[in-house]
Design a protein around this motif. Structure first.
Motif, short mmCIF file in Angstrom:
data_model
loop_
_atom_site.label_atom_id
_atom_site.label_comp_id
_atom_site.label_asym_id
_atom_site.label_seq_id
_atom_site.Cartn_x
_atom_site.Cartn_y
_atom_site.Cartn_z
N LEU A 635 -41.13 52.99 -27.75
CA LEU A 635 -42.42 54.04 -26.68
C LEU A 635 -41.38 53.99 -25.98
O LEU A 635 -40.45 53.60 -25.84
CB LEU A 635 -42.95 52.60 -26.53
CG LEU A 635 -44.04 51.46 -27.23
CD1 LEU A 635 -44.45 51.16 -26.53
CD2 LEU A 635 -45.01 52.85 -27.62
N GLU A 637 -41.73 57.01 -21.94
CA GLU A 637 -42.27 56.91 -20.51
C GLU A 637 -43.64 58.17 -21.11
O GLU A 637 -43.14 58.67 -21.78
CB GLU A 637 -41.39 57.01 -19.21
CG GLU A 637 -40.13 55.97 -18.65
CD GLU A 637 -40.04 56.64 -17.53
OE1 GLU A 637 -40.77 56.78 -16.86
OE2 GLU A 637 -39.08 57.49 -17.73
N ARG A 640 -49.56 56.43 -23.12
CA ARG A 640 -50.54 55.31 -22.13
C ARG A 640 -52.00 55.25 -23.34
O ARG A 640 -51.76 56.47 -23.73
CB ARG A 640 -51.02 55.74 -20.59
CG ARG A 640 -51.00 57.23 -20.27
CD ARG A 640 -51.18 57.44 -18.72
NE ARG A 640 -51.40 59.18 -18.42
CZ ARG A 640 -52.78 59.15 -18.09
NH1 ARG A 640 -53.06 57.99 -17.71
NH2 ARG A 640 -52.78 60.43 -17.96
N ALA A 659 -37.08 46.62 -22.97
CA ALA A 659 -37.20 46.99 -22.62
C ALA A 659 -35.77 47.35 -21.67
O ALA A 659 -34.85 46.57 -20.72
CB ALA A 659 -38.29 47.12 -21.60
N VAL A 672 -44.54 47.60 -19.72
CA VAL A 672 -45.27 48.32 -21.42
C VAL A 672 -46.57 47.18 -20.42
O VAL A 672 -46.20 45.81 -20.17
CB VAL A 672 -44.98 47.86 -22.56
CG1 VAL A 672 -44.11 46.66 -23.01
CG2 VAL A 672 -45.79 47.81 -23.74
N CYS A 673 -47.74 47.36 -21.27
CA CYS A 673 -48.96 46.91 -20.97
C CYS A 673 -49.74 46.73 -22.06
O CYS A 673 -49.51 48.16 -22.69
CB CYS A 673 -49.58 46.47 -19.41
SG CYS A 673 -50.44 48.18 -19.53
N GLN A 674 -50.76 46.13 -22.43
CA GLN A 674 -52.11 46.24 -23.31
C GLN A 674 -53.31 45.68 -22.52
O GLN A 674 -53.08 44.12 -22.89
CB GLN A 674 -51.69 45.85 -25.17
CG GLN A 674 -52.90 45.86 -25.94
CD GLN A 674 -52.35 45.99 -27.02
OE1 GLN A 674 -51.66 45.00 -27.56
NE2 GLN A 674 -53.25 46.85 -27.91
N SER A 682 -48.72 41.93 -20.38
CA SER A 682 -47.80 43.20 -19.10
C SER A 682 -46.20 42.17 -19.48
O SER A 682 -45.79 40.94 -18.69
CB SER A 682 -48.27 43.15 -18.60
OG SER A 682 -47.47 43.81 -17.48
N ALA A 762 -52.90 50.53 -24.22
CA ALA A 762 -51.42 49.71 -23.96
C ALA A 762 -50.94 50.71 -23.44
O ALA A 762 -51.68 52.35 -23.03
CB ALA A 762 -51.32 49.52 -25.36
N ASP A 763 -50.10 50.68 -22.27
CA ASP A 763 -49.66 52.12 -21.02
C ASP A 763 -48.17 51.76 -21.14
O ASP A 763 -48.17 49.86 -21.06
CB ASP A 763 -50.23 51.91 -20.13
CG ASP A 763 -51.42 52.14 -20.09
OD1 ASP A 763 -52.18 52.81 -20.79
OD2 ASP A 763 -52.43 51.33 -19.87
N VAL A 764 -47.13 52.37 -21.08
CA VAL A 764 -45.87 52.38 -20.57
C VAL A 764 -45.69 52.93 -19.24
O VAL A 764 -45.95 53.94 -19.54
CB VAL A 764 -45.07 53.07 -21.78
CG1 VAL A 764 -43.29 53.03 -21.20
CG2 VAL A 764 -45.11 53.01 -23.43
N VAL A 788 -38.37 51.57 -24.62
CA VAL A 788 -39.58 50.29 -24.59
C VAL A 788 -39.93 49.86 -26.25
O VAL A 788 -40.24 50.46 -27.80
CB VAL A 788 -40.89 50.06 -24.25
CG1 VAL A 788 -41.20 48.28 -24.71
CG2 VAL A 788 -40.32 50.31 -22.44
#
Length: 793
Positions: A635, A637, A640, A659, A672-674, A682, A762-764, A788
């Motif tokens: 992944l 930047e 998202r 990362a 990163v999170c989901q 996260s 999920a977002d970066v 990531v």
């Protein structure tokens, strides 16, 4: 001439013949269209797109010596009305005042008083299938939407991919001279297509809607929704007073005013589909307060009062009987004081949510009236895409995601959130007893396609130009697939026979125009099958044969498909389906069973798949995901809004996150999170310290933090999670490693077995929507992320 050269020459000749043939067909279509326009001033609307006339050739040198050809423009039929279709979510037959229910919805009342109420209108028992049938005029299995998109399989009828031989109604109207717009819930996009990789052919913006503002999944957090404008993901609104239903209404009003200002002579089609009243039940406190104490008498009293009002209004026959409750639903008087307190609050919130939604629909209606075009607008208001949802189980839920992860919530646990129920800090659903009461006079609820509690919904059609006998009830059997052909007949366009060169399937619904001004007109929709997760039935000319195969709150069916018990009802004499006639009329039952199998084969219902929770796992049913077989996801930047089926699956396995970042002396923000507040994970940096948080359904949270603050510069941060194994939903050990050195570790006792969220993705580099963890002042990463990498082991 050698053999290779011969094949080359033959190939060129074949291509030439094909091109010539294609040109002849195109020329033929253009010629026929040109002749039609020349002789009648009209086009052949059965073939879409409508082909432009052939361009003339000129021999004149000077433009002043030649008259220009008339401008070609596809226009809607003269006098064609505007079309507004409102579809509320998860609202049963016995909810609204207009159909005898306990909830005041004055906008629907006004439209009903000046239009028609339909008391035998049916949906499919679930969201996405109903919407597919509504927007096409076909049965939901014909559109390959046999269930919701998240439970699609690899079989025809259930693969969630709309056939090319079926074109959505907005596309038909768009190509016939309309402007088109959609606001709110879509739930028609296959989950593996929810990314920039698409294909985006089933996104609203590519399915006939020039304007789309809403969300793509089955539900959304009303306080922090995942919104798309067209195909562009919007930032989560930061306004503390924000609510999605208000926002989408503002957008709808703005669009229609703009459209009418620019082209008042051009008709518009609007599809307004709020997320309400689907869980989570989110509404401002002022709407909740309007209902304080109103439901303290409980669901049994409310159900009986609704039944009596329905008779008084003529919504149901005077000799109708109230169907029994399901055995699993307790009598209100047998509940504890704590249960009564909690459940009453749940209903107050649901009622406020419904009332707020009707108010917003009223704002849209007033805007259309202010524009002076309401008399020539077909306004179709459908109160529910299925019956009220009983997916809250016997007690309801503080967080609806517990249902999909099969985690029960206790009454005591939920009472801790009593004062905040319906607010941004909850993601709630209500107890099933309310759903049964709100589907009165029937027994069952959403998901149960074989009972009218799951499929019968109140509908109002308001059309001053075309309906003269207003305020009446229409009792003819009707189905959601009747809406598109009704619109086509009113507008004056045919269901297309050919679209983009592809022959179209014959329309399967039946227009309702014949009922507008003839109350006793003979019923024309005489046969209709129903099926959802094994609950199945067949309606034929007043009779209903059906099977109750599975309850909405049960994880497993009541019996196998082969052992199911069929029931038989004379629906014209038994409105609520209370008198099973299977033993008295075995020959009729056998006839309808055989008819069901014929219809089921014809419309791709077979083979029936009743594995609800199994179907949530893509690999178990052959549903594709973008991560099929992949063990690594890299992944960067800016990535998202990645939905579960386009993100690597970390449930019930060991995995690591690596990362590569660059920070200054005070690095901060998400790597990163989901998921979000109601479940997710996260990896982030807070005040320079790397950390990992696993949020278990908003009920428990586990965090592991590094021991030292990062210095300015480049770093490699690793979170390694070793899963305990031994089945789904178990715990494991999380370790943080910074620049190759183990920094910290901590136990995570519980994990979510199936899904974190359907709207917190999920977002970066950021945590959009609700937040998984407490990040401090900002969750947006203030450094640089090289990449990531997530590895599943």
């Amino acid at each position: 001439m050698n053999l290779k050269w011969s094949y080359t020459v033959l190939g060129i000749l074949a291509i030439g013949l094909c091109l010539a043939s294609c040109k002849e067909k195109t020329d033929s279509v253009e010629t026929e269209q040109s002749k039609a326009i020349a002789s009648t001033g009209e086009y052949d609307r059965t073939v879409l797109p409508i082909v432009r006339p052939k361009r003339p050739f000129y021999t004149e040198l000077d433009v002043r010596d030649v008259k220009a050809p008339p401008r070609f423009e596809v226009k809607a039929p003269k006098g064609a009305p505007n079309v507004v279709i409102v579809l509320i979510d998860d609202m049963g037959f016995g909810v609204t005042n207009a159909f005898g229910g306990p909830i005041e919805m004055p906008t629907m009342d006004k439209l009903a008083d000046n239009g028609l109420r339909y008391n035998r209108f049916h949906t499919t028992a679930l969201c996405a299938p109903t919407r597919s049938a509504l927007m096409t005029g076909y049965n939901h299995h014909s559109v390959n939407m046999g269930s919701i998109t998240e439970t699609a399989t690899s079989f025809p009828g259930n693969d969630a991919i709309r056939p090319q031989s079926i074109t959505p109604m907005p596309e038909v109207l768009l190509q016939n001279g309309y402007n088109t717009a959609m606001f709110g819930k879509c739930h028609g996009v296959p989950p593996w297509e929810l990314s920039v990789s698409g294909p985006q052919t089933q996104w609203p913006a590519h399915s006939g809607f020039e304007k789309f503002y809403g969300f793509l999944g089955g539900e959304t957090n009303q306080w922090a929704p995942l919104i798309y404008d067209g195909v562009t993901m919007m930032e989560t609104p930061k306004d503390s007073d924000y609510h999605f239903t208000v926002d989408m209404t503002n957008q709808a009003i703005s669009w229609v005013r703009f459209q009418q200002a620019m082209t008042p002579e051009k008709p518009f089609m609007m599809y307004y589909a709020p997320g309400a009243t689907h869980a989570p039940h989110h509404t401002p406190q002022e709407w909740i307060d309007k209902n304080k104490g109103k439901f303290d008498a409980g669901w049994d009293v409310m159900r009986q009062e609704t039944f009596e009002r329905q008779k008084a209004l003529g919504i149901i026959p005077q000799d109708a009987k109230l169907a029994p409750k399901p055995k699993d639903i307790k009598d209100w008087e047998d509940l504890t004081d704590k249960e009564k307190k909690l459940f009453s609050r749940q209903m107050e919130v649901y009622a406020g949510f419904a009332q707020q939604t009707d108010y917003e629909i009223g704002r849209l209606k007033e805007a259309i009236e202010d524009l002076g075009v309401m008399d020539n607008t077909v306004f179709i208001y459908i109160a529910g895409d299925n019956g009220t949802s009983a997916e809250g189980g016997m007690n309801g839920m503080f967080n609806e995601m517990t249902y999909f992860n099969q985690i029960p919530e206790t009454v005591d646990d939920m009472l801790e959130h009593y004062d905040e129920w319906g607010s941004p800090s909850t993601y709630p659903h209500m107890a099933a007893g309310w759903a049964v009461a709100l589907d009165a006079p029937f027994t069952w609820t959403k998901q149960v396609a074989s009972d009218f509690g799951g499929t019968r919904n109140g509908m109002v059609i308001h059309y001053p130009k075309g309906i003269t006998k207003t305020g009446e009830i229409r009792e003819q059997f009707s189905h959601v697939n009747d809406i598109a052909p009704t619109v086509y007949e009113i507008v004056g366009v045919p269901a297309p026979k050919v679209v983009n060169g592809i022959k179209q399937n014959p329309i399967e619904g039946t227009s309702l125009v014949y009922t507008f001004n003839e109350k006793d007109a003979e019923e024309q929709h005489k046969v209709q099958y129903f099926e959802m997760f094994g609950n199945r039935g067949i309606y034929s000319d007043g009779w209903l044969a059906r099977v109750i195969h599975k309850t909405p709150w049960g994880a497993k069916p009541l019996r196998t498909l082969q052992e199911d018990i069929w029931e038989l009802y004379n629906e014209q004499e038994d409105f609520a389906l209370t008198n099973n006639l299977a033993d008295k009329h075995p020959e009729k039952l056998k006839e309808l069973q055989e008819l069901f199998m014929k219809e089921a084969e014809k419309y791709h219902v077979l083979p029936i798949d009743d594995r609800l929770f199994v179907r949530l796992t893509a690999s178990a049913v052959g549903r594709p995901t973008l991560m099929d077989g992949r063990k690594q996801l890299i992944l960067g930047e800016g990535m998202r809004g990645m939905a579960p089926d386009v993100f690597i699956n970390t449930h019930n396995v060991s995995f690591s996150i690596t990362a590569d970042v660059e920070v200054d002396n005070n690095g901060n923000g998400v790597l990163v999170c989901q998921g979000g507040r109601f479940g997710g994970f996260s990896l982030y940096i807070k005040n320079g310290i790397p950390a990992f948080t696993y949020n278990f359904l908003g009920l428990e949270s586990y965090t592991v933090k590094a021991t030292e603050k990062l210095k300015s510069g480049k770093h490699k941060i690793v979170m390694d999670f070793k899963y305990d194994g031994g089945g789904p939903g178990k715990g494991g050990l999380a370790t943080i490693i910074v620049d190759g050195n183990k920094s910290a570790e901590n136990r995570i006792d519980k994990t979510q077995m199936t899904i974190f969220s359907v709207d917190d993705m999920a977002d970066v580099g950021i945590d959009e929507g609700t937040q998984v963890a407490d990040y401090g002042s900002s969750n947006k990463f203030n450094g640089k992320i090289k990449k990531v990498v997530i590895d599943v082991k």
